[in-house]
Motif scaffolding. Structure first.
Motif, short mmCIF file in Angstrom:
data_model
loop_
_atom_site.label_atom_id
_atom_site.label_comp_id
_atom_site.label_asym_id
_atom_site.label_seq_id
_atom_site.Cartn_x
_atom_site.Cartn_y
_atom_site.Cartn_z
N ILE A 279 0.85 -1.19 0.00
CA ILE A 279 0.00 0.00 0.00
C ILE A 279 0.89 1.24 0.00
O ILE A 279 1.50 1.59 1.02
CB ILE A 279 -0.94 0.00 1.23
CG1 ILE A 279 -1.70 -1.31 1.30
CG2 ILE A 279 -1.89 1.18 1.16
CD1 ILE A 279 -2.49 -1.50 2.58
N ARG A 280 0.95 1.93 -1.15
CA ARG A 280 1.88 3.04 -1.32
C ARG A 280 1.67 4.14 -0.28
O ARG A 280 2.61 4.60 0.37
CB ARG A 280 1.72 3.62 -2.72
CG ARG A 280 2.59 4.86 -2.98
CD ARG A 280 2.25 5.47 -4.33
NE ARG A 280 3.19 6.52 -4.69
CZ ARG A 280 3.05 7.80 -4.33
NH1 ARG A 280 2.04 8.16 -3.57
NH2 ARG A 280 3.95 8.69 -4.73
N ASP A 281 0.43 4.61 -0.12
CA ASP A 281 0.17 5.72 0.79
C ASP A 281 0.51 5.35 2.22
O ASP A 281 1.02 6.18 2.99
CB ASP A 281 -1.29 6.17 0.69
CG ASP A 281 -1.59 6.85 -0.65
OD1 ASP A 281 -0.62 7.25 -1.32
OD2 ASP A 281 -2.77 6.98 -1.00
N GLU A 282 0.24 4.10 2.60
CA GLU A 282 0.58 3.65 3.95
C GLU A 282 2.09 3.65 4.15
O GLU A 282 2.59 4.01 5.21
CB GLU A 282 0.02 2.24 4.20
CG GLU A 282 -1.48 2.20 4.42
CD GLU A 282 -1.88 2.86 5.72
OE1 GLU A 282 -1.20 2.65 6.74
OE2 GLU A 282 -2.87 3.63 5.71
N MET A 283 2.83 3.23 3.12
CA MET A 283 4.28 3.22 3.20
C MET A 283 4.81 4.64 3.47
O MET A 283 5.64 4.86 4.36
CB MET A 283 4.89 2.70 1.90
CG MET A 283 6.40 2.81 1.82
SD MET A 283 7.09 2.37 0.21
CE MET A 283 6.71 3.85 -0.75
N LEU A 284 4.30 5.62 2.72
CA LEU A 284 4.77 6.99 2.87
C LEU A 284 4.37 7.57 4.23
O LEU A 284 5.15 8.29 4.86
CB LEU A 284 4.23 7.84 1.73
CG LEU A 284 4.73 7.46 0.33
CD1 LEU A 284 4.02 8.28 -0.74
CD2 LEU A 284 6.24 7.63 0.22
#
Length: 356
Positions: A279-284
């Motif tokens: 999950i890209r947004d969670e990573m950031l």
């Protein structure tokens, strides 16, 4: 990350010379890893066994004269590790000997400078300007405040006296036996990162040998494996990896975040080409939260001599905007990067390569 059509690079018949493997080894390691992403396990096993035969690896590992014909290097190690369970039992001990030779050479090249650079950084970072009374380093404090020397008139017309005003107190820091900083190496073990995994394992072992540094090594694909308990021997670490498969950076960072106990004294080093399958947004958000808590976050697109690989530029830009610039790092530069992170100085980011 990266893509593969399932076609073996540099394919040769069994009559090819195994000594020629060196130049194509990076592509071979990537292919061996990537096929796990695109094919079911039963097909992968067949393809890897075929790769062993077609590349002549079995002969290479079984015949001493063949081993002498090839100079073992980081890429050969990556290729061997990429074979995983497909490697015949009869060759595993020889493969381990090859890996140990390469690791020993790397340690000889990298260990002394890494230890010296980081020991100095740890000593400097341990000194504090707000020490408790019994932690004050009086010798350094006096020398640091000589410019604040004042002459005070004597009482009742007596001789004037001199005194130093200690505007800045310098502390000893913690006892040498305690860990001053914590480092978490979070390493992507997808097929394209084979060389980085090898170097990270060697550096992990060197960092773990420093008494004042607490080091954790985590490798990941879609699963997360903590190899910290094996850091005494980087060969054990390497054989505990499984190069290839998907990538879930968010899951790996979630695990690392859960193990941080002293954020202001922690450096997290993510080594990945940033092709995120999670999950890209969670990573950031996770990176932003760690930085807000005081963690020094370093993003390395590669830890190898080859420079920047193919990588996800959007994710790299997003991390840069969070204050975690992503860049490729050579093994020779890595000690300086870690020293800067430990001392909370700007990182020595190399000049970016011009885009084609």
């Amino acid at each position: 990350g990266g893509d593969s059509g399932g076609r073996m690079p540099g394919g040769r018949g069994s009559g090819g010379r195994a000594a020629g493997l060196g130049a194509s080894a990076p592509a071979v390691a990537r292919w061996l890893g990537d096929i796990r992403t695109y094919f079911p396990a039963s097909v992968v096993q067949v393809m890897q066994r075929d790769a062993i035969d077609r590349l002549g690896l079995s002969a290479l590992l079984l015949e001493p004269e063949m081993l002498e014909a090839v100079e073992p290097d980081v890429h050969l190690v990556g290729t061997l590790l990429s074979l995983g369970k497909a490697m015949p039992e009869t060759t595993k001990e020889t493969a381990r000997a090859v890996v140990r030779k390469v690791v020993a050479d790397l340690e000889k090249r990298l260990e002394s400078r890494t230890r010296a650079t980081l020991s100095g950084a740890l000593d400097r970072s341990a000194r504090t300007s707000r020490p408790r009374h019994h932690d004050i380093d009086w010798d350094r404090t006096v020398r640091a405040n000589l410019k604040h020397y004042l002459t005070v008139p004597g009482r009742d017309g007596g001789e004037p006296t001199g005194t130093i005003v200690p505007e800045r107190l310098v502390g000893h820091g913690r006892a040498a036996r305690s860990a001053k900083k914590e480092v978490v190496l979070c390493v992507d073990q997808s097929g394209s990162m084979a060389a980085s995994v090898v170097y990270a394992s060697v550096f992990g072992a060197v960092l773990a040998s420093l008494r004042t540094l607490s080091t954790r090594l985590v490798v990941f694909d879609t699963a997360v494996v903590d190899l910290t308990d094996q850091l005494a021997d980087p060969v054990d670490v390497l054989f505990g990896t499984q190069l290839g498969g998907g990538t879930d950076i968010n899951r790996a960072l979630a695990y690392c975040q859960s193990r941080i106990t002293r954020p202001a004294d922690t450096v997290v080093v993510l080594i990945s080409d940033l092709y995120e399958g999670g999950i890209r947004d969670e990573m950031l958000k996770r990176v932003a939260a760690m930085k807000a808590a005081g963690v020094e976050f370093v993003t390395l697109l590669a830890l190898s001599d080859e420079g920047a690989p193919a990588y996800d530029r959007d994710h790299a830009a997003a991390l840069g905007a969070l204050g975690a610039p992503a860049f490729a790092c050579t093994p020779d530069l890595f000690p300086d990067v870690m020293a800067a992170a430990i001392e909370k100085r700007p990182l020595p980011v190399p000049d970016p390569e011009p885009r084609p």
